[in-house]
Design a protein around this motif. Structure first.
Motif, mmCIF file in Angstrom:
data_model
loop_
_atom_site.group_PDB
_atom_site.id
_atom_site.type_symbol
_atom_site.label_atom_id
_atom_site.label_comp_id
_atom_site.label_asym_id
_atom_site.label_seq_id
_atom_site.Cartn_x
_atom_site.Cartn_y
_atom_site.Cartn_z
ATOM 1 N N PHE A 87 0.829 -1.206 0.000
ATOM 2 C CA PHE A 87 0.000 0.000 0.000
ATOM 3 C C PHE A 87 0.865 1.258 0.000
ATOM 4 C CE2 PHE A 87 -3.443 -2.709 0.281
ATOM 5 C CZ PHE A 87 -4.650 -2.039 0.410
ATOM 6 N N ASP A 88 1.944 1.258 0.783
ATOM 7 C CA ASP A 88 2.839 2.410 0.799
ATOM 8 C C ASP A 88 3.473 2.650 -0.572
ATOM 9 O OD1 ASP A 88 2.287 2.819 3.460
ATOM 10 O OD2 ASP A 88 4.212 2.052 4.191
ATOM 11 N N ARG A 89 3.830 1.586 -1.244
ATOM 12 C CA ARG A 89 4.458 1.727 -2.559
ATOM 13 C C ARG A 89 3.482 2.216 -3.628
ATOM 14 N NH1 ARG A 89 9.539 -0.505 -3.635
ATOM 15 N NH2 ARG A 89 9.268 0.491 -5.661
ATOM 16 N N LEU A 90 2.192 2.095 -3.402
ATOM 17 C CA LEU A 90 1.232 2.681 -4.346
ATOM 18 C C LEU A 90 1.429 4.189 -4.435
ATOM 19 C CD1 LEU A 90 -2.022 0.654 -3.576
ATOM 20 C CD2 LEU A 90 -0.494 0.403 -5.550
ATOM 21 N N THR A 91 2.101 4.761 -3.445
ATOM 22 C CA THR A 91 2.446 6.179 -3.483
ATOM 23 C C THR A 91 3.235 6.499 -4.753
ATOM 24 O OG1 THR A 91 2.508 6.222 -1.078
ATOM 25 C CG2 THR A 91 3.591 8.049 -2.211
ATOM 26 N N ASP A 92 4.064 5.557 -5.203
ATOM 27 C CA ASP A 92 4.809 5.760 -6.452
ATOM 28 C C ASP A 92 3.858 6.042 -7.613
ATOM 29 O OD1 ASP A 92 7.148 5.196 -5.069
ATOM 30 O OD2 ASP A 92 7.329 3.161 -5.838
ATOM 31 N N TRP A 93 2.667 5.456 -7.552
ATOM 32 C CA TRP A 93 1.702 5.596 -8.644
ATOM 33 C C TRP A 93 0.847 6.849 -8.538
ATOM 34 C CZ3 TRP A 93 -0.612 0.131 -9.863
ATOM 35 C CH2 TRP A 93 0.398 -0.673 -10.416
ATOM 36 N N GLY A 106 -11.880 2.655 -11.338
ATOM 37 C CA GLY A 106 -12.966 1.792 -11.784
ATOM 38 C C GLY A 106 -12.819 0.325 -11.411
ATOM 39 N N LYS A 107 -11.652 -0.088 -10.936
ATOM 40 C CA LYS A 107 -11.490 -1.482 -10.505
ATOM 41 C C LYS A 107 -12.259 -1.688 -9.203
ATOM 42 C CE LYS A 107 -7.018 -2.211 -12.681
ATOM 43 N NZ LYS A 107 -7.523 -3.065 -13.737
ATOM 44 N N THR A 108 -12.674 -2.908 -8.955
ATOM 45 C CA THR A 108 -13.309 -3.211 -7.679
ATOM 46 C C THR A 108 -12.264 -3.764 -6.722
ATOM 47 O OG1 THR A 108 -13.948 -5.437 -8.364
ATOM 48 C CG2 THR A 108 -15.564 -3.680 -8.712
ATOM 49 N N PHE A 124 -10.061 -1.824 11.108
ATOM 50 C CA PHE A 124 -9.188 -2.655 10.274
ATOM 51 C C PHE A 124 -9.408 -2.400 8.787
ATOM 52 C CE2 PHE A 124 -7.822 -6.395 7.982
ATOM 53 C CZ PHE A 124 -6.626 -6.715 8.595
ATOM 54 N N THR A 125 -10.639 -2.224 8.375
ATOM 55 C CA THR A 125 -10.936 -2.075 6.949
ATOM 56 C C THR A 125 -10.671 -0.661 6.430
ATOM 57 O OG1 THR A 125 -13.266 -1.556 7.366
ATOM 58 C CG2 THR A 125 -12.693 -3.885 7.041
ATOM 59 N N THR A 126 -10.456 0.300 7.319
ATOM 60 C CA THR A 126 -10.307 1.702 6.910
ATOM 61 C C THR A 126 -9.221 1.918 5.857
ATOM 62 O OG1 THR A 126 -11.218 2.462 9.011
ATOM 63 C CG2 THR A 126 -9.913 4.057 7.742
ATOM 64 N N PRO A 127 -8.003 1.390 6.007
ATOM 65 C CA PRO A 127 -6.988 1.631 4.975
ATOM 66 C C PRO A 127 -7.392 1.082 3.600
ATOM 67 C CG PRO A 127 -5.963 0.735 6.941
ATOM 68 C CD PRO A 127 -7.442 0.643 7.140
ATOM 69 N N ALA A 132 -8.960 2.635 -1.652
ATOM 70 C CA ALA A 132 -9.817 2.419 -2.827
ATOM 71 C C ALA A 132 -10.490 3.728 -3.236
ATOM 72 C CB ALA A 132 -10.860 1.343 -2.541
ATOM 73 N N ASN A 133 -11.039 4.449 -2.280
ATOM 74 C CA ASN A 133 -11.678 5.733 -2.599
ATOM 75 C C ASN A 133 -10.693 6.710 -3.222
ATOM 76 O OD1 ASN A 133 -14.265 5.085 -1.830
ATOM 77 N ND2 ASN A 133 -14.114 6.049 0.180
ATOM 78 N N TYR A 134 -9.521 6.814 -2.625
ATOM 79 C CA TYR A 134 -8.512 7.750 -3.110
ATOM 80 C C TYR A 134 -8.095 7.420 -4.541
ATOM 81 C CZ TYR A 134 -4.392 10.687 -3.305
ATOM 82 O OH TYR A 134 -3.459 11.624 -3.682
ATOM 83 N N MET A 135 -7.966 6.139 -4.837
ATOM 84 C CA MET A 135 -7.541 5.705 -6.169
ATOM 85 C C MET A 135 -8.733 5.557 -7.128
ATOM 86 S SD MET A 135 -4.236 5.414 -5.671
ATOM 87 C CE MET A 135 -3.329 4.262 -6.646
ATOM 88 N N GLU A 136 -9.913 5.971 -6.680
ATOM 89 C CA GLU A 136 -11.145 5.920 -7.476
ATOM 90 C C GLU A 136 -11.516 4.496 -7.887
ATOM 91 O OE1 GLU A 136 -11.941 9.223 -10.204
ATOM 92 O OE2 GLU A 136 -9.951 9.990 -9.637
#
Length: 169
Positions: A87-93, A106-108, A124-127, A132-136
């Protein structure tokens, strides 16, 4: 190629998380990536990674699937360290490779959590939901499996039907 990709964040390839993945996905086509089998370093602000860091190769596999399922054991009331690292590395994206990150829109997203407490810890589910919301992406929920409980075939069928209800298989 199946539409579903399961990313397993467990430190054991054949642990409780994998066992529950097997039970839940019976007769469901999916691909799986095990974080334990891939090497990438934690995120760093300088975006300097050694050549053997395989995050980009690993993570691009995510782009080939419509439905992403993150599977993680509950370690100290949170996702596994390997999953957090991903999840932290998604920051690169969202900083360097924005064009790649935009392809997540648009992905589920769903979550499989496996632990030994009666219930999933609060928050627990918050991150997963917030990322998901942040990345749409569209967060479709989670399923929690208590590894100390016996799961009846009827309950398993009910969980499977509910968990995969939005996916046309």
């Amino acid at each position: 190629m199946p539409d579903i990709l399961i990313i397993n964040g467990s430190a054991r390839l054949n642990g409780n998380t994998q066992k529950f993945i097997g039970k839940l996905t019976e007769e469901i086509a999916f691909d799986q990536l095990n974080l334990l089998e891939h090497y990438f370093l934690p995120y760093n602000y300088e975006n300097q990674y050694p050549a053997e860091d395989s995050f980009e190769t690993f993570a691009k596999e995510i782009l080939y699937h419509k439905h992403l399922i993150f599977a993680t054991p509950v370690y100290w009331y949170a996702m596994s360290g390997r999953m957090k690292n991903l999840f932290d590395r998604l920051t690169d994206w969202v900083t360097l490779n924005k064009e790649v990150g935009r392809n997540l829109k648009g992905k589920t997203v769903q979550l499989i959590a496996v632990g030994t407490d009666a219930n999933l810890p609060d928050g627990f589910t918050t991150p997963f939901f917030m990322t998901a919301n942040y990345m749409e992406m569209d967060y479709k929920g989670h399923v929690y499996f208590n590894a100390d409980d016996t799961l009846s075939e009827e309950k398993l069928i009910e969980m499977r039907k509910s968990f995969f209800s939005f996916i046309s298989t």
